[in-house]
Design a protein around this motif. Structure first.
Motif, PDB file in Angstrom:
ATOM      1  N   TYR A  37      26.326  79.103  88.337  1.00 25.21           N
ATOM      2  CA  TYR A  37      27.141  79.685  87.271  1.00 25.21           C
ATOM      3  C   TYR A  37      28.614  79.760  87.658  1.00 25.21           C
ATOM      4  N   HIS A  40      31.509  77.476  86.529  1.00 24.70           N
ATOM      5  CA  HIS A  40      32.101  77.660  85.208  1.00 24.70           C
ATOM      6  C   HIS A  40      33.386  78.498  85.284  1.00 24.70           C
ATOM      7  N   HIS A  64      35.887  86.549  84.255  1.00 26.58           N
ATOM      8  CA  HIS A  64      35.728  86.760  82.813  1.00 26.58           C
ATOM      9  C   HIS A  64      34.281  86.978  82.364  1.00 26.58           C
ATOM     10  N   ASP A  65      33.299  86.530  83.147  1.00 23.59           N
ATOM     11  CA  ASP A  65      31.905  86.723  82.742  1.00 23.59           C
ATOM     12  C   ASP A  65      31.179  87.783  83.563  1.00 23.59           C
ATOM     13  N   ASP A 130      37.816  79.120  78.898  1.00 27.68           N
ATOM     14  CA  ASP A 130      36.375  79.365  78.910  1.00 27.68           C
ATOM     15  C   ASP A 130      35.688  78.392  77.951  1.00 27.68           C
ATOM     16  N   ASN A 134      32.909  75.322  78.455  1.00 22.51           N
ATOM     17  CA  ASN A 134      31.634  75.400  77.740  1.00 22.51           C
ATOM     18  C   ASN A 134      31.392  74.137  76.909  1.00 22.51           C
TER      19      ASN A 134
HETATM   20 MN    MN Z   1      32.415  82.007  80.177  1.00 32.72          MN
END
Ligand code: MN
Length: 572
Positions: A37, A40, A64-65, A130, A134
């Motif tokens: 992850y 990303h 950010h996540d 982001d 994605n």
């Molecule tokens: Mn994200």
């Protein structure tokens, strides 16, 4: 500098600490494509750094996540990384909350974007970074989700990037979405243009040194020439206007000439026109008259060697940078360039009456010499005297502070202003002199026999509304008696599909229909059988009046949509 390089430079920097924190927090989590992850968030941080943003923004991109997808709460981010980073992370987390479905969700999403835009633009830039990553990894997501995300990207993120002047990002987001939304069209396009692209690219390669030599000979040194292949999505949009005939698109590959100064742009143009005769009426001076998103460049089309029609763009390095990175380019200039030098090179933008907030922002920030001061006031000053309000369809209008529904109505269309009789603000009835706020959803109610009142002059804020009201008051009596039709109304019964309304309104706009209002009434058809529960919508589209032959043509084009079950029009 990317994240890795920043960390190598200083292991204890803000970015390095955020990197470690995020790496540990996401440990063991995987993306849908099987990658860790963490890749990303690093990709997102690399993007914001590439756009020239500051360390706080890069740290926020890395984190950010964390709040959404790991057990670490926002308070922990605040305690560890400070108020600023926490604010950005919080904003990014909140903006993602609205799941995209239908027009209300689109409006709600836009509203959130605007509210954050008015507080701190960097939230939006992290969100764009982001989304970019994605989209690059969308292939791994389940097919039903792919389309929803792609549609949201095409309808919200790409236009937003464009409005911020980030043309390269906007084009990239569109191209990444295109195959998921229009798989058939995309396949067709690749099949039909690939060879022609390559052929034009080879031609551009041959032409580059020829032009460079000639420019050098005429005293323009340190020229950079490259070629720019047209993006698939914008090519497709253009093809729709040219009966899908690839032969008629001259800017499939454009030649881009980058020269040192503004004066050189015009000299280079003269030299190019001396080498190759220009195609009449194709010259556009976006330097003297920039596009509404701030884009500046000289565009010309010439009869090149072998009589091949070729588009040429001429600009300075800074214009090029701004076209690629838009508003973000200014952070970069603030950070890396000597500020005096920067101010000198930042040519004045021409004033334009339409949506000019990006230009205004650019002009406005010239007054600041130090980046911290710039950033601080970016958050407060600028948007305090501008508001962004939306139509129920999600169209955004830029107005000065103190603007009223009447100003808004005139921004949409003169006729809407002239006949406005009432207003709904965020779904509630309001008064025409109400002061609008950023994020308000404004629905103007019109009545055919309603005309401007001179009392409106007491409260409207924009000069253009004032002018229109005065003009209407002068001509009031004469136009009142006329019974000529003012609108053409289309009535369509359609089977619902994501994105259909947009495609229909795009088609009408492309055929030069000026849409004033669009109303949709959805009914659920609860009859039994296989078709049970299928949703049907009655769509009423009001355009500025169209001649009969034009209306007929439009009707034929609209019949191309298989979702349209019934269609009719009348002029009223
Ligand atoms: Mn994200």
């Amino acid at each position: 500098m990317n994240v890795k390089e920043l960390i190598q430079k200083d292991k204890y920097s803000l970015v390095a600490r955020a990197y470690e924190f995020a790496r540990k927090a996401h440990l063991g989590q995987k993306r849908k494509n099987g990658e860790p992850y963490f890749t990303h968030v690093v990709a997102a941080a690399d993007s914001v750094l590439e756009w020239g943003l500051d360390d706080e923004t890069a740290a926020a991109a890395l984190l950010h996540d964390v709040v959404e997808d790991t057990p670490h709460p926002i308070q922990e981010i605040r305690e560890t990384f400070g108020e600023e980073v926490a604010f950005l992370v919080d904003g990014v987390t909140k903006i993602g909350k609205v799941r995209y479905r239908g027009i209300e969700a689109k409006v709600e999403n836009l509203r959130k974007f605007i509210l954050y835009l008015s507080q701190d633009m960097r939230v939006i830039l992290v969100k764009l970074a982001d989304r970019l990553h994605n989209m690059k990894t969308l292939y791994a997501v389940q097919p039903q989700k792919q389309k929803r995300i792609a549609l949201e990207t095409m309808e919200i993120y790409a236009p937003l990037a464009y409005r911020l002047g980030m043309q390269r990002l906007s084009g990239e987001l569109e191209d990444l979405s295109f195959p998921y939304i229009y798989p058939e069209e995309h396949k067709w396009l690749i099949g039909h243009v690939k060879e022609r692209f390559e052929e034009r690219e080879r031609f551009a390669q041959k032409l580059r040194p020829v032009i460079e030599k000639e420019l050098n000979k005429n005293g323009i040194e340190s020229v950079r020439i490259d070629s720019r292949a047209k993006r698939y999505t914008s090519l497709y949009k253009k093809l729709l206007r040219y009966d899908m005939n690839v032969e008629s698109i001259y800017d499939l590959v454009a030649i881009r000439i980058i020269v040192p100064s503004l004066e050189d742009c015009y000299s280079a143009l003269g030299i190019v026109h001396k080498m190759y005769p220009p195609v009449p009426h194709r010259f556009k001076d976006y330097v003297a008259l920039p596009k509404s998103n701030g884009y500046r460049s000289l565009h010309t089309t010439v009869f090149g060697p072998e009589n091949k029609i070729t588009e040429i763009q001429i600009k300075t390095e800074q214009m090029h940078d701004e076209a690629e990175h838009g508003i973000a380019a200014h952070f970069a200039y603030q950070k890396t360039k000597d500020s005096k030098d920067y101010l000198k090179r930042n040519a004045a933008f021409a004033d334009k009456k339409e949506l000019v907030w990006v230009q205004q922002l650019k002009n406005w920030q010239k007054g600041f010499t130090n980046p911290e001061e710039f950033l601080a006031s970016l958050k407060i000053d600028f948007f305090q005297d501008r508001i962004l309000a939306l139509t129920p369809k999600g169209e955004v209008f830029d107005l000065p502070f103190g603007a009223t529904p009447v100003d808004f109505a005139y921004q949409i269309h003169t006729e809407i202003g002239n006949h406005c009789s009432g207003v709904k603000i965020n779904g509630k009835i309001g008064t025409l002199d109400h002061l609008l706020k950023s994020g308000d959803i404004v629905e103007i109610i019109t009545q055919k026999n309603k005309n401007p009142s001179d009392s409106w002059l007491n409260f409207v804020r924009t000069g253009s509304a004032k002018n229109h009201i005065r003009a209407a008051l002068r001509h009031g009596k004469t136009t009142l008696n006329k019974s000529e039709p003012q609108f053409t109304d289309f009535r369509l019964a359609v089977a619902n599909r994501d994105g259909l309304f947009n495609e229909i309104s795009n088609l009408i706009s492309r055929s030069h229909g000026n849409i004033l209002t669009l109303n949709a009434q959805t009914t659920t058809n609860a009859k039994g059988g296989q078709a049970g529960n299928q949703k049907h919508t009655l769509l009423k589209i009001r355009c500025a009046v169209l001649a009969k032959d034009k209306s007929e043509k439009m009707l034929e084009k609209l019949k191309g949509f298989k979702e349209i079950k019934e269609i009719s029009y009348k002029s009223v």
